[in-house]
Design an enzyme around this catalytic site. Structure first.
Site, PDB file in Angstrom:
ATOM      1  N   ASP A  98     -50.337-108.452  11.463  1.00 54.09           N
ATOM      2  CA  ASP A  98     -49.877-109.849  11.367  1.00 54.09           C
ATOM      3  C   ASP A  98     -50.469-110.610  10.190  1.00 54.09           C
ATOM      4  O   ASP A  98     -50.125-111.772   9.988  1.00 54.09           O
ATOM      5  CB  ASP A  98     -50.289-110.640  12.628  1.00 54.09           C
ATOM      6  CG  ASP A  98     -49.632-110.126  13.877  1.00 54.09           C
ATOM      7  OD1 ASP A  98     -48.760-109.255  13.758  1.00 54.09           O
ATOM      8  OD2 ASP A  98     -49.987-110.597  14.964  1.00 54.09           O
ATOM      9  N   LYS A 105     -62.827-115.279  21.131  1.00 51.93           N
ATOM     10  CA  LYS A 105     -62.264-116.556  21.597  1.00 51.93           C
ATOM     11  C   LYS A 105     -63.271-117.395  22.402  1.00 51.93           C
ATOM     12  O   LYS A 105     -63.091-117.624  23.598  1.00 51.93           O
ATOM     13  CB  LYS A 105     -60.991-116.296  22.403  1.00 51.93           C
ATOM     14  CG  LYS A 105     -59.899-115.629  21.575  1.00 51.93           C
ATOM     15  CD  LYS A 105     -58.638-115.312  22.350  1.00 51.93           C
ATOM     16  CE  LYS A 105     -57.628-114.613  21.457  1.00 51.93           C
ATOM     17  NZ  LYS A 105     -56.441-114.141  22.160  1.00 51.93           N
ATOM     18  N   ASP A 165     -52.736-115.596   9.899  1.00 51.83           N
ATOM     19  CA  ASP A 165     -52.105-114.750  10.905  1.00 51.83           C
ATOM     20  C   ASP A 165     -50.693-115.302  11.075  1.00 51.83           C
ATOM     21  O   ASP A 165     -50.505-116.409  11.572  1.00 51.83           O
ATOM     22  CB  ASP A 165     -52.893-114.845  12.213  1.00 51.83           C
ATOM     23  CG  ASP A 165     -52.251-114.091  13.365  1.00 51.83           C
ATOM     24  OD1 ASP A 165     -51.025-113.882  13.335  1.00 51.83           O
ATOM     25  OD2 ASP A 165     -52.954-113.726  14.314  1.00 51.83           O
TER      26      ASP A 165
END
Length: 360
Positions: free
Chosen positions: A110, A162, A218
């Protein structure tokens, strides 16, 4: 030197474009996303690219086999029967990756940037440990894997996927160099390299971070795809301005395939990419849009922040905005307004879409 590119996902975030084409083959600035990466790898001396494939693998194989001879490299397919996460594909391709003792690249499919692959090789050889991660600074690190490392050496102390609280603004940019020894850490099962492999390597002092200079994005979802296009076109302006288009009605950074046709009294740009065979009729205004192969925009329409899919037909006096995405072969009738619409392939739109929604 070898490279493994993870291209097995379904590309759900980039729907409706990925309902008819695998995400790595979606054109980004008039070239498949995957080809941007493969060409940069070949230019850096990589002679064997392995694609970890699953979804629509036949289309990927056909397209990339056609590129093999042109690029003068070997391209192999490693087929996943079930989703293996971001580390499992390395175990599946273990035999190919460990043919030599050389380190190898691993890439998420990506990512678009200036691809500093040669500098990564030098960095990896300099520190001599098992893994190197490319990192970049972002304003919203909570969406990514965050890296805490020494400023002078790049040695990574912590790798947090994250995080809920602020840890660092340096994130995993989705590109790695790994030594074959890393393959011994990975079993052939669904495994996350970010959550299960990298934290252990960091704890053992085997993981180092190299900071990316320049743009990074991304581009796995439409709004980021368009932002990435803007960054890429600005990079072209700085490094290869001759590749950008200029002429009457062209504003700012615009990329136009030689086979595209633009009518009279148009305003195209800033930040527009027009693909092969695209037809833009008279009096059209297009800003911050990607228009893919063989799409046709009829006269006096106004498009801003849109992705127009392959072979779409947009009627006269149409207004589209707010990250409207048309899948392949969509027809938009005259004098309609589309606001944040996501239209599945092969649909014909006969009424306006005043609020963001999916048209099935």
């Amino acid at each position: 030197m070898k490279a493994l590119i993870l291209v097995g996902g379904y590309g759900t975030r980039l729907r409706p474009l990925t309902l008819s084409t695998p995400k790595p083959l979606v054109d980004f600035c008039n070239k498949p996303i995957l080809l941007h990466q493969v060409e940069a790898l070949a230019a850096a001396g990589v002679d064997h690219v392995i694609l970890a494939v699953s979804y629509m693998s036949q289309m990927l194989e056909k397209e990339m086999k056609a590129q093999e001879q042109r690029l003068g490299i070997r391209i192999s397919m490693s087929h996943e029967e079930e989703p293996l996460g971001t580390a499992g594909p390395l175990a599946l391709a273990r035999d190919l990756l460990s043919e030599t003792a050389d380190p190898f690249f691993v890439l998420n499919s990506d990512v678009i940037c200036d691809f500093p692959f040669q500098a990564m090789v030098q960095f990896h050889r300099h520190h001599g440990q098992e893994g190197s991660i490319l990192v970049t600074k972002v304003e919203e690190p909570s969406k990514y894997g965050v890296v805490v490392c020494e400023a002078d050496t790049g040695r990574i102390h912590r790798f947090v996927e994250k995080p809920q609280v602020f840890v660092s603004n340096k994130i995993n940019a989705g590109m790695y160099i790994l030594s074959p020894a890393v393959l011994q850490r990975i079993q052939l099962k669904p495994t996350s390299i970010e959550k299960e492999i990298f934290p252990v390597m960091a704890k053992e002092g085997q993981l180092y971070a190299m900071e990316l200079q320049g743009f990074w994005m991304d581009i796995g979802q439409p709004k980021d795809f368009l932002t990435g296009m803007c960054l890429f076109l600005q990079s072209l302006r700085q490094k290869h301005p001759e590749r950008l288009y200029s002429g009457p009605g062209i504003v700012g950074n615009v990329l136009v395939d030689p086979s595209a046709r633009i009518g009279q009294n148009c305003s195209i740009g800033p930040n527009v990419s027009l693909g092969p065979g695209v037809v833009v009729e008279d009096g059209v205004c297009i800003r911050r849009c990607t228009v893919l192969r063989d799409a046709h925009i009829r006269s006096h329409s106004w498009l801003e922040s849109c992705i127009v899919g392959w072979r779409c037909r947009v009627g006269q006096w149409v207004r589209m905005e707010n990250v409207t995405v048309l899948g392949e072969d969509v027809i938009v009738n005259d004098e309609l307004y589309l606001n944040g619409a996501s239209v599945l392939p092969h649909k014909s739109i006969g009424e306006s879409v005043p609020e963001p929604r999916i048209i099935m």
